[in-house]
Every structure is written in C-alpha cells, then in structure tokens.
Design a protein around this motif. Structure first.
Motif, short mmCIF file in Angstrom:
data_model
loop_
_atom_site.label_atom_id
_atom_site.label_comp_id
_atom_site.label_asym_id
_atom_site.label_seq_id
_atom_site.Cartn_x
_atom_site.Cartn_y
_atom_site.Cartn_z
N PHE A 1 53.87 59.60 36.11
CA PHE A 1 53.90 58.20 36.50
C PHE A 1 54.87 57.42 35.62
O PHE A 1 55.58 56.53 36.09
CB PHE A 1 52.49 57.61 36.42
CG PHE A 1 52.39 56.20 36.91
CD1 PHE A 1 52.64 55.90 38.23
CD2 PHE A 1 52.07 55.18 36.04
CE1 PHE A 1 52.56 54.58 38.68
CE2 PHE A 1 51.97 53.88 36.48
CZ PHE A 1 52.23 53.58 37.81
N ALA A 2 54.97 57.76 34.34
CA ALA A 2 55.86 57.06 33.41
C ALA A 2 57.32 57.21 33.85
O ALA A 2 58.09 56.25 33.78
CB ALA A 2 55.67 57.58 31.99
N ASP A 3 57.71 58.40 34.31
CA ASP A 3 59.07 58.61 34.79
C ASP A 3 59.36 57.76 36.02
O ASP A 3 60.47 57.25 36.19
CB ASP A 3 59.31 60.08 35.14
CG ASP A 3 59.50 60.95 33.90
OD1 ASP A 3 59.63 60.39 32.80
OD2 ASP A 3 59.51 62.19 34.05
N ASN B 1 71.08 54.61 46.78
CA ASN B 1 70.82 54.98 45.40
C ASN B 1 69.32 55.27 45.31
O ASN B 1 68.51 54.43 45.71
CB ASN B 1 71.21 53.84 44.45
CG ASN B 1 71.33 54.29 43.02
OD1 ASN B 1 71.11 55.46 42.69
ND2 ASN B 1 71.68 53.36 42.15
N LYS B 2 68.97 56.46 44.79
CA LYS B 2 67.56 56.83 44.78
C LYS B 2 67.23 57.70 43.59
O LYS B 2 68.10 58.33 42.99
CB LYS B 2 67.17 57.54 46.07
CG LYS B 2 67.93 58.84 46.31
CD LYS B 2 67.62 59.41 47.67
CE LYS B 2 68.48 60.61 47.98
NZ LYS B 2 68.25 61.11 49.32
N GLY C 1 64.05 54.38 46.24
CA GLY C 1 65.42 53.91 46.11
C GLY C 1 65.70 52.76 47.04
O GLY C 1 64.80 52.11 47.56
N TYR C 2 66.98 52.52 47.23
CA TYR C 2 67.40 51.43 48.09
C TYR C 2 68.69 51.80 48.82
O TYR C 2 69.42 52.70 48.42
CB TYR C 2 67.60 50.13 47.30
CG TYR C 2 68.58 50.24 46.16
CD1 TYR C 2 69.95 50.04 46.38
CD2 TYR C 2 68.17 50.54 44.88
CE1 TYR C 2 70.86 50.16 45.34
CE2 TYR C 2 69.06 50.65 43.83
CZ TYR C 2 70.43 50.45 44.07
OH TYR C 2 71.31 50.56 43.04
N VAL C 3 68.91 51.05 49.89
CA VAL C 3 70.11 51.18 50.69
C VAL C 3 70.76 49.80 50.71
O VAL C 3 70.07 48.80 50.88
CB VAL C 3 69.78 51.63 52.13
CG1 VAL C 3 70.99 51.59 53.02
CG2 VAL C 3 69.15 53.01 52.13
N VAL C 4 72.08 49.77 50.53
CA VAL C 4 72.83 48.52 50.67
C VAL C 4 73.78 48.70 51.83
O VAL C 4 74.62 49.60 51.82
CB VAL C 4 73.63 48.18 49.39
CG1 VAL C 4 74.40 46.88 49.57
CG2 VAL C 4 72.72 48.09 48.18
N ASP D 1 62.67 50.79 37.21
CA ASP D 1 63.34 49.78 36.39
C ASP D 1 64.86 49.97 36.40
O ASP D 1 65.61 49.01 36.53
CB ASP D 1 62.81 49.80 34.95
CG ASP D 1 61.40 49.22 34.84
OD1 ASP D 1 60.98 48.48 35.76
OD2 ASP D 1 60.72 49.51 33.84
N ASN D 2 65.29 51.23 36.26
CA ASN D 2 66.73 51.52 36.29
C ASN D 2 67.34 51.18 37.66
O ASN D 2 68.42 50.60 37.74
CB ASN D 2 66.99 52.99 35.96
CG ASN D 2 66.74 53.30 34.51
OD1 ASN D 2 66.80 52.43 33.64
ND2 ASN D 2 66.46 54.55 34.22
N LEU D 3 66.65 51.55 38.72
CA LEU D 3 67.14 51.26 40.06
C LEU D 3 67.25 49.75 40.30
O LEU D 3 68.20 49.28 40.91
CB LEU D 3 66.23 51.89 41.12
CG LEU D 3 66.36 53.39 41.32
CD1 LEU D 3 65.20 53.92 42.15
CD2 LEU D 3 67.68 53.74 41.97
#
Length: 175
Positions: free
Chosen positions: A92-94, A119-120, A130-133, A100-102
C-alpha cells in the motif's frame, strides 16, 4: 450430396475453431498467491473507504487485512460497483508514493502540447493507476489488472485521493 458435404465441412471448421481457442487466463494476484500458499485458517478483515466516483458507476474501496498462518498482509482493493472485478495491491505504501508522483507529473503533462499522453504506475500484481491527457483534458483511471474486466475511469479524481488518505489512517491504526 454437395449440400451435405458443405454442411459437414462447415461443422468441422466450426468445431476445430472452438477446440483450438485457448482461453487467456489472468495471472494470480498478490492476494491470490498469498492466500493459496497457506494451509489452514485464513482471517480476512475489511475496512471500508470512500467510494470512487467513476464515469459510469462507482468503485468501492477498502483496506483488506489478511492473516494466514503467522503472516499478515495489508491490501488496497477496488471493486467496481457495476461490473465485477477487484484490485489488490500488496504494498500500500508504494501505491501512495506512486499516486503522489503521478499527481505531480500530471500538472506538467496537462500543460504540454500533445494529442494523447498516458502515464501510469503498474505494480507487480498488475494493478494500474494513472491518467490520460487528451487535448489538455486530464482523466484519471484505475485498471484492476492486465486481464481485468475493464479500465475504471474516474469522474471525480478527488475521491481516489480521499480513499488513499483514509487508507493511510486505517493502516496506521492497524500497525
């Protein structure tokens, strides 16, 4: 006679295609591997977190504590409200660090000029967040695992952050 032969050939082709299809199975998740390697009793405790609001439904989130033998593991799970499929992450920590990084990267990625960007973070069990732009529009997603039923697109990304934050609180209480 020609019709009979044509039907016979068609049936043979249909049968051989059905038999030849090999079903692609999803690999076992970290949760599945942990539970299957222990004989005896397995104790599972769930702690409900904030629902993630998806574009077509909602996602139930929870922390799952699993005790098997002398070992205990903590998982973060997401279950889609409308479709079946669950997500388990061993560390869970990872997952928190990855989110946070994403989040930091997403603010820069939205400003850049491109038609599509994805980006995932993918954990060893296959969980993806992740997310999509697309044309400067940001959409967050969670994908249960590589062979999961579908990608869950978030309508309100703050609910994912609330869920993860609540997960941290639960995790601190459990330790």
């Amino acid at each position: 006679m020609f019709k009979f032969l044509s039907c016979l050939i068609a049936l043979f082709l249909i049968y051989s295609t059905c038999v030849a299809q090999v079903e692609e199975k999803s690999p076992p998740t970290n949760f599945d591997e942990f539970v299957s390697k222990h004989d005896g009793f397995v104790k599972i405790e769930d702690f409900a977190l904030t629902r993630m609001i998806l574009q077509l439904s909602y996602g139930e989130t929870r922390i799952r504590k699993v005790a098997a033998g002398k070992e205990t593991k903590i998982y973060y799970q997401v279950t889609s409200g409308q479709y079946s499929g669950s997500v388990a992450s061993e560390d869970f920590a990872d997952l928190i660090k990855a989110y946070d990084n994403l989040k930091q990267m997403s603010s820069n990625d939205v400003k850049e000029s491109h038609d599509y960007l994805e980006n995932k973070y993918v954990d060893k069990g296959g969980l993806e967040i992740g997310y999509v732009v697309e044309k400067k529009r940001l959409t967050w997603f969670v994908r249960p695992h590589k062979f999961g039923p579908r990608t869950l697109f978030l309508k309100d990304p703050t609910t994912m952050e609330e869920s993860l934050t609540q997960g941290i609180v639960v995790l601190q209480k459990l330790q």
